[in-house]
Motif scaffolding. Structure first.
Motif, PDB file in Angstrom:
ATOM      1  N   CYS A  28       0.854  -1.186   0.000  1.00 38.15           N
ATOM      2  CA  CYS A  28       0.000   0.000   0.000  1.00 38.15           C
ATOM      3  C   CYS A  28       0.888   1.233   0.000  1.00 38.15           C
ATOM      4  O   CYS A  28       1.755   1.371   0.855  1.00 38.15           O
ATOM      5  N   GLN A  29       0.668   2.115  -0.972  1.00 34.08           N
ATOM      6  CA  GLN A  29       1.399   3.372  -1.009  1.00 34.08           C
ATOM      7  C   GLN A  29       0.853   4.291   0.082  1.00 34.08           C
ATOM      8  O   GLN A  29      -0.237   4.058   0.602  1.00 34.08           O
ATOM      9  N   PRO A  30       1.594   5.347   0.448  1.00 36.88           N
ATOM     10  CA  PRO A  30       1.072   6.283   1.446  1.00 36.88           C
ATOM     11  C   PRO A  30      -0.321   6.803   1.052  1.00 36.88           C
ATOM     12  O   PRO A  30      -0.613   7.008  -0.125  1.00 36.88           O
ATOM     13  N   ILE A  31      -1.167   6.972   2.046  1.00 34.18           N
ATOM     14  CA  ILE A  31      -2.571   7.318   1.835  1.00 34.18           C
ATOM     15  C   ILE A  31      -2.772   8.812   2.055  1.00 34.18           C
ATOM     16  O   ILE A  31      -2.446   9.331   3.130  1.00 34.18           O
ATOM     17  N   GLU A  32      -3.299   9.483   1.050  1.00 30.31           N
ATOM     18  CA  GLU A  32      -3.639  10.896   1.170  1.00 30.31           C
ATOM     19  C   GLU A  32      -5.076  10.991   1.673  1.00 30.31           C
ATOM     20  O   GLU A  32      -5.985  10.433   1.075  1.00 30.31           O
ATOM     21  N   VAL A  33      -5.259  11.702   2.783  1.00 31.23           N
ATOM     22  CA  VAL A  33      -6.576  11.840   3.391  1.00 31.23           C
ATOM     23  C   VAL A  33      -6.860  13.318   3.609  1.00 31.23           C
ATOM     24  O   VAL A  33      -6.041  14.037   4.185  1.00 31.23           O
ATOM     25  N   LYS A  34      -8.035  13.750   3.155  1.00 33.64           N
ATOM     26  CA  LYS A  34      -8.429  15.145   3.317  1.00 33.64           C
ATOM     27  C   LYS A  34      -9.904  15.162   3.695  1.00 33.64           C
ATOM     28  O   LYS A  34     -10.726  14.522   3.041  1.00 33.64           O
ATOM     29  N   GLY A  35     -10.229  15.887   4.770  1.00 28.74           N
ATOM     30  CA  GLY A  35     -11.626  15.942   5.182  1.00 28.74           C
ATOM     31  C   GLY A  35     -11.800  16.682   6.478  1.00 28.74           C
ATOM     32  O   GLY A  35     -10.975  17.500   6.879  1.00 28.74           O
ATOM     33  N   GLU A  36     -12.929  16.366   7.138  1.00 29.56           N
ATOM     34  CA  GLU A  36     -13.224  17.012   8.410  1.00 29.56           C
ATOM     35  C   GLU A  36     -14.083  16.119   9.279  1.00 29.56           C
ATOM     36  O   GLU A  36     -14.759  15.220   8.795  1.00 29.56           O
ATOM     37  N   ILE A  37     -14.030  16.405  10.567  1.00 28.97           N
ATOM     38  CA  ILE A  37     -14.892  15.741  11.529  1.00 28.97           C
ATOM     39  C   ILE A  37     -15.622  16.846  12.273  1.00 28.97           C
ATOM     40  O   ILE A  37     -15.033  17.868  12.631  1.00 28.97           O
ATOM     41  N   ALA A  38     -16.930  16.655  12.450  1.00 30.80           N
ATOM     42  CA  ALA A  38     -17.748  17.697  13.074  1.00 30.80           C
ATOM     43  C   ALA A  38     -18.675  17.073  14.107  1.00 30.80           C
ATOM     44  O   ALA A  38     -19.040  15.901  14.021  1.00 30.80           O
ATOM     45  N   TYR A  39     -19.070  17.916  15.074  1.00 38.55           N
ATOM     46  CA  TYR A  39     -20.005  17.496  16.116  1.00 38.55           C
ATOM     47  C   TYR A  39     -21.241  18.375  16.038  1.00 38.55           C
ATOM     48  O   TYR A  39     -21.147  19.597  15.975  1.00 38.55           O
ATOM     49  N   ASP A  40     -22.423  17.723  16.016  1.00 44.08           N
ATOM     50  CA  ASP A  40     -23.673  18.472  16.003  1.00 44.08           C
ATOM     51  C   ASP A  40     -24.787  17.589  16.547  1.00 44.08           C
ATOM     52  O   ASP A  40     -24.990  16.469  16.064  1.00 44.08           O
ATOM     53  N   ASP A  41     -25.503  18.086  17.521  1.00 47.60           N
ATOM     54  CA  ASP A  41     -26.693  17.424  18.057  1.00 47.60           C
ATOM     55  C   ASP A  41     -26.422  15.976  18.482  1.00 47.60           C
ATOM     56  O   ASP A  41     -27.110  15.042  18.073  1.00 47.60           O
ATOM     57  N   ASP A  42     -25.378  15.768  19.280  1.00 46.06           N
ATOM     58  CA  ASP A  42     -24.978  14.467  19.823  1.00 46.06           C
ATOM     59  C   ASP A  42     -24.484  13.469  18.767  1.00 46.06           C
ATOM     60  O   ASP A  42     -24.356  12.285  19.040  1.00 46.06           O
ATOM     61  N   LEU A  43     -24.246  13.929  17.553  1.00 44.62           N
ATOM     62  CA  LEU A  43     -23.717  13.064  16.504  1.00 44.62           C
ATOM     63  C   LEU A  43     -22.376  13.592  16.021  1.00 44.62           C
ATOM     64  O   LEU A  43     -22.155  14.800  15.975  1.00 44.62           O
ATOM     65  N   PHE A  44     -21.499  12.680  15.645  1.00 44.20           N
ATOM     66  CA  PHE A  44     -20.179  13.029  15.125  1.00 44.20           C
ATOM     67  C   PHE A  44     -20.143  12.627  13.654  1.00 44.20           C
ATOM     68  O   PHE A  44     -20.375  11.465  13.315  1.00 44.20           O
ATOM     69  N   TYR A  45     -19.867  13.592  12.791  1.00 42.43           N
ATOM     70  CA  TYR A  45     -19.861  13.371  11.344  1.00 42.43           C
ATOM     71  C   TYR A  45     -18.415  13.355  10.847  1.00 42.43           C
ATOM     72  O   TYR A  45     -17.699  14.339  11.001  1.00 42.43           O
ATOM     73  N   LEU A  46     -18.012  12.256  10.241  1.00 47.23           N
ATOM     74  CA  LEU A  46     -16.672  12.118   9.694  1.00 47.23           C
ATOM     75  C   LEU A  46     -16.789  12.009   8.177  1.00 47.23           C
ATOM     76  O   LEU A  46     -17.348  11.042   7.654  1.00 47.23           O
ATOM     77  N   ASP A  47     -16.303  13.021   7.475  1.00 46.69           N
ATOM     78  CA  ASP A  47     -16.350  13.066   6.011  1.00 46.69           C
ATOM     79  C   ASP A  47     -14.933  13.276   5.492  1.00 46.69           C
ATOM     80  O   ASP A  47     -14.287  14.252   5.869  1.00 46.69           O
ATOM     81  N   TYR A  48     -14.477  12.389   4.622  1.00 48.16           N
ATOM     82  CA  TYR A  48     -13.124  12.538   4.088  1.00 48.16           C
ATOM     83  C   TYR A  48     -12.986  11.823   2.753  1.00 48.16           C
ATOM     84  O   TYR A  48     -13.842  11.047   2.345  1.00 48.16           O
ATOM     85  N   GLN A  49     -11.873  12.113   2.081  1.00 48.76           N
ATOM     86  CA  GLN A  49     -11.543  11.489   0.815  1.00 48.76           C
ATOM     87  C   GLN A  49     -10.211  10.764   0.958  1.00 48.76           C
ATOM     88  O   GLN A  49      -9.257  11.312   1.512  1.00 48.76           O
ATOM     89  N   ILE A  50     -10.162   9.541   0.429  1.00 50.26           N
ATOM     90  CA  ILE A  50      -8.959   8.716   0.464  1.00 50.26           C
ATOM     91  C   ILE A  50      -8.422   8.604  -0.958  1.00 50.26           C
ATOM     92  O   ILE A  50      -9.180   8.313  -1.879  1.00 50.26           O
ATOM     93  N   LYS A  51      -7.114   8.791  -1.104  1.00 51.46           N
ATOM     94  CA  LYS A  51      -6.447   8.515  -2.380  1.00 51.46           C
ATOM     95  C   LYS A  51      -5.202   7.692  -2.082  1.00 51.46           C
ATOM     96  O   LYS A  51      -4.358   8.113  -1.294  1.00 51.46           O
ATOM     97  N   THR A  52      -5.142   6.517  -2.709  1.00 50.47           N
ATOM     98  CA  THR A  52      -3.979   5.658  -2.538  1.00 50.47           C
ATOM     99  C   THR A  52      -3.927   4.631  -3.664  1.00 50.47           C
ATOM    100  O   THR A  52      -4.825   4.571  -4.501  1.00 50.47           O
ATOM    101  N   VAL A  53      -2.890   3.819  -3.649  1.00 56.64           N
ATOM    102  CA  VAL A  53      -2.763   2.718  -4.607  1.00 56.64           C
ATOM    103  C   VAL A  53      -2.430   1.453  -3.822  1.00 56.64           C
ATOM    104  O   VAL A  53      -1.428   1.405  -3.112  1.00 56.64           O
ATOM    105  N   LEU A  54      -3.308   0.452  -3.943  1.00 62.23           N
ATOM    106  CA  LEU A  54      -3.063  -0.845  -3.319  1.00 62.23           C
ATOM    107  C   LEU A  54      -2.451  -1.778  -4.356  1.00 62.23           C
ATOM    108  O   LEU A  54      -2.794  -1.716  -5.537  1.00 62.23           O
ATOM    109  N   THR A  55      -1.557  -2.639  -3.922  1.00 64.46           N
ATOM    110  CA  THR A  55      -1.023  -3.678  -4.791  1.00 64.46           C
ATOM    111  C   THR A  55      -1.674  -4.987  -4.373  1.00 64.46           C
ATOM    112  O   THR A  55      -1.543  -5.418  -3.223  1.00 64.46           O
ATOM    113  N   LEU A  56      -2.411  -5.579  -5.316  1.00 64.34           N
ATOM    114  CA  LEU A  56      -3.174  -6.799  -5.060  1.00 64.34           C
ATOM    115  C   LEU A  56      -2.735  -7.892  -6.028  1.00 64.34           C
ATOM    116  O   LEU A  56      -2.269  -7.591  -7.121  1.00 64.34           O
TER     117      LEU A  56
END
Length: 176
Positions: A36-64
């Motif tokens: 697995c090449q290094p993973i680029e991750v960009k996004g945010e985590i937010a808290y609202d009304d007792d819920l935690f929202y995790l939104d992000y984008q993953i970019k990488t290359v797996l060797t299978l």
């Protein structure tokens, strides 16, 4: 990367843009992943009304491994992930929310980005992957046998059904 729930409730929103190396974690959890090449991750985590929202984008290359020859094949991944987390206490009175949305119930006071990324990458591994030269290659065959793709097998079954639909099928071979 990990965030405590206390930190998230105070800050309300945290943005991140990281390059992570989760190769060892992925190799431990799946024998299918060769590298697995290094993973680029960009996004945010937010808290609202007792819920935690995790939104992000993953970019990488797996060797299978190739499904046919087991040769290493690079498989690029560009994935958007949206997850909702909640504590068990905050969901006790709100069964409707649990029924309508896919909410991950937290068993500890932490949200781990590394765990989320690893889980989502493992879910993205395809059932079949071929090297470029294998896709155009013919499937193996022998004197009285051959390997069929799923599409070819489905066509073959349809042709057999069409042959049997003739009302005169019962008369075949009558005068032999």
């Amino acid at each position: 990367m990990k965030w405590s729930l206390n930190e998230l409730t105070k800050k309300k929103q945290i943005s991140f843009n990281e390059k992570l190396n989760l190769r060892d974690d992925l190799l431990k959890r799946s024998q299918e992943i060769l590298d697995c090449q290094p993973i680029e991750v960009k996004g945010e985590i937010a808290y609202d009304d007792d819920l935690f929202y995790l939104d992000y984008q993953i970019k990488t290359v797996l060797t299978l491994p190739s499904s046919r020859s087991l040769k290493p094949v690079e498989y690029p991944i560009d994935l958007l992930v949206n997850e909702i987390f909640a504590t068990e206490e905050s969901l006790r009175g709100n069964q409707e929310l649990l029924d309508n949305d896919l909410i991950i119930i937290l068993d500890k006071d932490l949200i781990s980005l590394d765990e989320s990324i690893t889980d989502n990458l493992l879910l993205e591994i395809p059932l079949q992957i071929f090297a470029e030269d294998e896709e155009a290659e013919e499937l193996p065959a022998g004197k009285f046998w051959s390997v069929l793709s799923e599409e070819d097998y489905a066509k073959q079954q349809e042709e057999k059904l069409e042959e049997k639909k003739s009302p005169f099928d019962a008369l075949n071979g009558l005068f032999d």
